[in-house]
Design an enzyme around this catalytic site. Sequence first.
Site, PDB file in Angstrom:
ATOM      1  N   HIS A  75      -4.141  -1.499   5.232  1.00  0.00           N
ATOM      2  CA  HIS A  75      -3.410  -0.947   4.091  1.00  0.00           C
ATOM      3  C   HIS A  75      -3.357  -1.998   2.993  1.00  0.00           C
ATOM      4  O   HIS A  75      -3.010  -3.153   3.238  1.00  0.00           O
ATOM      5  CB  HIS A  75      -1.994  -0.533   4.495  1.00  0.00           C
ATOM      6  CG  HIS A  75      -1.224   0.016   3.334  1.00  0.00           C
ATOM      7  ND1 HIS A  75      -1.625   1.139   2.650  1.00  0.00           N
ATOM      8  CD2 HIS A  75      -0.099  -0.419   2.711  1.00  0.00           C
ATOM      9  CE1 HIS A  75      -0.776   1.385   1.663  1.00  0.00           C
ATOM     10  NE2 HIS A  75       0.153   0.449   1.679  1.00  0.00           N
ATOM     11  N   ASN A  90      -2.965   0.965  -4.866  1.00  0.00           N
ATOM     12  CA  ASN A  90      -2.302   1.306  -3.605  1.00  0.00           C
ATOM     13  C   ASN A  90      -2.221   2.829  -3.501  1.00  0.00           C
ATOM     14  O   ASN A  90      -1.405   3.456  -4.166  1.00  0.00           O
ATOM     15  CB  ASN A  90      -0.908   0.678  -3.585  1.00  0.00           C
ATOM     16  CG  ASN A  90      -0.075   1.093  -2.388  1.00  0.00           C
ATOM     17  OD1 ASN A  90      -0.552   1.791  -1.493  1.00  0.00           O
ATOM     18  ND2 ASN A  90       1.176   0.665  -2.374  1.00  0.00           N
ATOM     19  N   CYS A 128       3.639   4.800   4.094  1.00  0.00           N
ATOM     20  CA  CYS A 128       2.196   4.543   4.042  1.00  0.00           C
ATOM     21  C   CYS A 128       1.533   4.552   5.414  1.00  0.00           C
ATOM     22  O   CYS A 128       0.304   4.423   5.498  1.00  0.00           O
ATOM     23  CB  CYS A 128       1.931   3.218   3.333  1.00  0.00           C
ATOM     24  SG  CYS A 128       2.424   3.243   1.590  1.00  0.00           S
TER      25      CYS A 128
END
Length: 340
Positions: A268, A298, A126
């Site tokens: 994030h 997400n 990520c």
Amino acid sequence: MFTSLPDPRLRAGITAVGSMLPDGVLSSDALQEEVARRSGLALPPRLLTQATGIAARRVAGPGVYASTLAAGAARRAMDAAGLAAPDIDLLVFASATRDMVEPATAHIVQAELGTRAHAVDVTNACNSFVNGIDLARSMVLAGRARRALVVTGETPSRAVQYAPADLAELRAGFAGYTFGDAGAAVVVEAVERGGILDVDTETHSEHWEVGGIPGGGSRHPRGDAYTYFRGDGHELRGVFEKVGTAVIDRTLHRAGTDWDGFAKVLVHQVTVPYLERFAELTGVPAEKLVVTVPELGNVASATLGVQLDRVFGALAPGERVLFVGLGGGISIMTMVWEKS
């Protein structure tokens, strides 16, 4: 590839941004119903919604790939900057998702856009997109590129285990039920003022087994059992709570400011409780955050790009934004960017 000696006075910054969301919308309640139907497991009502705070996520439909979302976001960024294909001399596809093992997905995106740039992939879970921006910045500062296009396309919803065999398998893949799909892109080039002022990273690779998608590489080249995300979200959160705040503290110290020095803080986002815990640990004011996880889930490395696209036009020159990334591996990354 453009090459020249670096100019010590040169700065590199983000000058345009774009994002793209697929049309499909899947609520957490509908996702849970599908998992229960396929697996035969009896699950508590609204388990996914209540545990994650995610109401819905976008999902890519048939014929929509990581490259599709990346190219769509790239076109929007290029249009915003008034750029044509020949203006790009570095294309970085930076994503946890790719279209295929080989060739690099950057080539697929490039073929869609019609650019002829040096094209490479960057993958770091990520944190891929922020890593890609940092690579582009470095190439511009080194005189290796005039103008870079950094793109991500994420379709992690396709790594969700819809039919777990039992509750143990459901728990092992639970973090995957947070996933949604999205694309984002930024233009990185030389700027006269502002730009990317600071980048910091901290990596704890001893935790690489905490979560991931094991299939597709030399360990597990084939087999459906390895195509789904498996991970321990609690351990990942624990590592961040232990070491992540130190990275942020260092960044704030070097910037010579506290949270008041930033117009926005892009973080994030995995779940709503995780974001609330981040705010509690760091003290970041709620109004500084760009909250996307309840409606999008997400979206992996596209998270910060989507958030930036939502606030970019409202930022005034001289305002600063702090990027905070957390990725499997495990890596923590911060970036300070000032709008030119």
